[in-house]
Design a protein around this motif. Sequence first.
Motif, PDB file in Angstrom:
ATOM      1  N   SER A   1       0.824  -1.212   0.000  1.00 50.65           N
ATOM      2  CA  SER A   1       0.000   0.000   0.000  1.00 50.65           C
ATOM      3  C   SER A   1       0.857   1.260   0.000  1.00 50.65           C
ATOM      4  N   GLU A   2       1.974   1.250   0.737  1.00 45.70           N
ATOM      5  CA  GLU A   2       2.850   2.422   0.768  1.00 45.70           C
ATOM      6  C   GLU A   2       3.692   2.511  -0.491  1.00 45.70           C
ATOM      7  N   GLY A   3       4.216   1.376  -0.916  1.00 46.19           N
ATOM      8  CA  GLY A   3       5.211   1.395  -1.975  1.00 46.19           C
ATOM      9  C   GLY A   3       4.673   1.525  -3.380  1.00 46.19           C
ATOM     10  N   LEU A   4       3.540   0.917  -3.662  1.00 42.26           N
ATOM     11  CA  LEU A   4       3.056   0.897  -5.036  1.00 42.26           C
ATOM     12  C   LEU A   4       2.838   2.304  -5.611  1.00 42.26           C
ATOM     13  N   PRO A   5       2.224   3.242  -4.877  1.00 43.17           N
ATOM     14  CA  PRO A   5       2.017   4.580  -5.443  1.00 43.17           C
ATOM     15  C   PRO A   5       3.312   5.359  -5.691  1.00 43.17           C
ATOM     16  N   LEU A   6       4.422   4.919  -5.100  1.00 38.43           N
ATOM     17  CA  LEU A   6       5.689   5.620  -5.258  1.00 38.43           C
ATOM     18  C   LEU A   6       6.421   5.230  -6.538  1.00 38.43           C
ATOM     19  N   LEU A   7       5.957   4.186  -7.186  1.00 39.35           N
ATOM     20  CA  LEU A   7       6.619   3.702  -8.397  1.00 39.35           C
ATOM     21  C   LEU A   7       6.103   4.444  -9.632  1.00 39.35           C
ATOM     22  N   SER A   8       6.792   4.271 -10.727  1.00 44.56           N
ATOM     23  CA  SER A   8       6.370   4.918 -11.969  1.00 44.56           C
ATOM     24  C   SER A   8       5.037   4.338 -12.432  1.00 44.56           C
ATOM     25  N   SER A   9       4.345   5.076 -13.281  1.00 46.13           N
ATOM     26  CA  SER A   9       3.047   4.609 -13.766  1.00 46.13           C
ATOM     27  C   SER A   9       3.191   3.287 -14.523  1.00 46.13           C
ATOM     28  N   GLU A  10       4.281   3.126 -15.254  1.00 46.89           N
ATOM     29  CA  GLU A  10       4.509   1.879 -15.989  1.00 46.89           C
ATOM     30  C   GLU A  10       4.713   0.710 -15.035  1.00 46.89           C
ATOM     31  N   GLN A  11       5.487   0.934 -13.978  1.00 46.02           N
ATOM     32  CA  GLN A  11       5.707  -0.128 -12.997  1.00 46.02           C
ATOM     33  C   GLN A  11       4.429  -0.452 -12.236  1.00 46.02           C
ATOM     34  N   GLN A  12       3.672   0.568 -11.876  1.00 43.56           N
ATOM     35  CA  GLN A  12       2.399   0.344 -11.198  1.00 43.56           C
ATOM     36  C   GLN A  12       1.467  -0.507 -12.050  1.00 43.56           C
ATOM     37  N   GLU A  13       1.444  -0.244 -13.340  1.00 48.77           N
ATOM     38  CA  GLU A  13       0.556  -0.994 -14.226  1.00 48.77           C
ATOM     39  C   GLU A  13       0.934  -2.471 -14.270  1.00 48.77           C
ATOM     40  N   VAL A  14       2.232  -2.764 -14.253  1.00 52.32           N
ATOM     41  CA  VAL A  14       2.681  -4.158 -14.227  1.00 52.32           C
ATOM     42  C   VAL A  14       2.150  -4.862 -12.980  1.00 52.32           C
ATOM     43  N   LEU A  15       2.294  -4.215 -11.835  1.00 53.56           N
ATOM     44  CA  LEU A  15       1.873  -4.816 -10.571  1.00 53.56           C
ATOM     45  C   LEU A  15       0.356  -4.926 -10.476  1.00 53.56           C
ATOM     46  N   LYS A  16      -0.344  -3.899 -10.923  1.00 58.29           N
ATOM     47  CA  LYS A  16      -1.807  -3.925 -10.879  1.00 58.29           C
ATOM     48  C   LYS A  16      -2.368  -4.997 -11.810  1.00 58.29           C
ATOM     49  N   ALA A  17      -1.642  -5.289 -12.875  1.00 56.79           N
ATOM     50  CA  ALA A  17      -2.083  -6.352 -13.789  1.00 56.79           C
ATOM     51  C   ALA A  17      -2.077  -7.703 -13.084  1.00 56.79           C
ATOM     52  N   TYR A  18      -1.070  -7.939 -12.249  1.00 56.29           N
ATOM     53  CA  TYR A  18      -1.056  -9.180 -11.465  1.00 56.29           C
ATOM     54  C   TYR A  18      -2.274  -9.232 -10.548  1.00 56.29           C
ATOM     55  N   GLN A  19      -2.551  -8.117  -9.886  1.00 50.25           N
ATOM     56  CA  GLN A  19      -3.681  -8.063  -8.969  1.00 50.25           C
ATOM     57  C   GLN A  19      -4.997  -8.314  -9.701  1.00 50.25           C
ATOM     58  N   ARG A  20      -5.144  -7.710 -10.880  1.00 49.73           N
ATOM     59  CA  ARG A  20      -6.384  -7.881 -11.640  1.00 49.73           C
ATOM     60  C   ARG A  20      -6.588  -9.334 -12.058  1.00 49.73           C
ATOM     61  N   GLU A  21      -5.506 -10.020 -12.380  1.00 46.62           N
ATOM     62  CA  GLU A  21      -5.635 -11.428 -12.768  1.00 46.62           C
ATOM     63  C   GLU A  21      -6.171 -12.262 -11.613  1.00 46.62           C
ATOM     64  N   MET A  22      -5.694 -11.995 -10.398  1.00 46.05           N
ATOM     65  CA  MET A  22      -6.168 -12.744  -9.235  1.00 46.05           C
ATOM     66  C   MET A  22      -7.625 -12.415  -8.934  1.00 46.05           C
ATOM     67  N   VAL A  23      -7.967 -11.146  -9.039  1.00 46.17           N
ATOM     68  CA  VAL A  23      -9.356 -10.740  -8.819  1.00 46.17           C
ATOM     69  C   VAL A  23     -10.266 -11.392  -9.856  1.00 46.17           C
ATOM     70  N   ARG A  24      -9.825 -11.407 -11.115  1.00 46.52           N
ATOM     71  CA  ARG A  24     -10.633 -11.987 -12.184  1.00 46.52           C
ATOM     72  C   ARG A  24     -10.863 -13.483 -11.955  1.00 46.52           C
ATOM     73  N   ARG A  25      -9.826 -14.164 -11.454  1.00 44.77           N
ATOM     74  CA  ARG A  25      -9.970 -15.620 -11.232  1.00 44.77           C
ATOM     75  C   ARG A  25     -11.072 -15.895 -10.218  1.00 44.77           C
ATOM     76  N   LEU A  26     -11.086 -15.134  -9.137  1.00 42.78           N
ATOM     77  CA  LEU A  26     -12.119 -15.337  -8.122  1.00 42.78           C
ATOM     78  C   LEU A  26     -13.475 -14.838  -8.618  1.00 42.78           C
ATOM     79  N   SER A  27     -13.489 -13.715  -9.329  1.00 43.02           N
ATOM     80  CA  SER A  27     -14.744 -13.171  -9.856  1.00 43.02           C
ATOM     81  C   SER A  27     -15.447 -14.172 -10.766  1.00 43.02           C
TER      82      SER A  27
END
Length: 205
Positions: free
Chosen positions: A110-136
């Motif tokens: 939660s602290e670290g992700l917003p401090l990264l570049s937008s490109e890096q954030q998108e990479v990490l958020k993509a992982y999160q979205r995949e996990m959310v999609r699997r459960l959804s």
Amino acid sequence: MARTIAKDHDQKRTHILKTAARVFANAGFARASMSQIATACGISKANIYHYYDSKDALLFDILDTYLSELRDRLCGLDMSAAAPEDRVVYFVREALLAYEGMDAEHKIQSEGLPLLSSEQQEVLKAYQREMVRRLSDTLREIAPAAFEGDGSRLRSATMSVFGMINWFYMWNPGADRAAREDYARLVASMSVNGVRGLDTQSDSL
């Protein structure tokens, strides 16, 4: 001539990542320094810079390693032969088991992700979205009428399950495997019965 990679390169990298995650979690990313991390790792500051040229690069690799491995573990579950209700149990249980020993990595998201570049954030958020999609997808299969044409409702139900998972992580960090499996069954029962209740409501409207 290209520099030869040491045989223990990956082992040292893993040690740096785990140690730096603890330093960031305890001191906070802004206050932590590469010198502190080097001292905690038991290596020189120059050696840290051999692996990472900045704190930001180190932070990204910590979160990228953690979230990609978590994504692979949860999305790679072979649940093809299981009923949707059982898939919820398996997913929640695997998430709780994966969190074990990863308190520092989980904390600095939660602290670290917003401090990264937008490109890096998108990479990490993509992982999160995949996990959310699997459960959804599983929740939708359990109660299709409840979520038909209502993506917001499905997301709310899905994130509520993740909320229960994170609650257990926050308040039961020392829980053993049996406790995690028991809680996984509880969460699955509440979630399955809850979305089925929504399905019934939808039928009555």
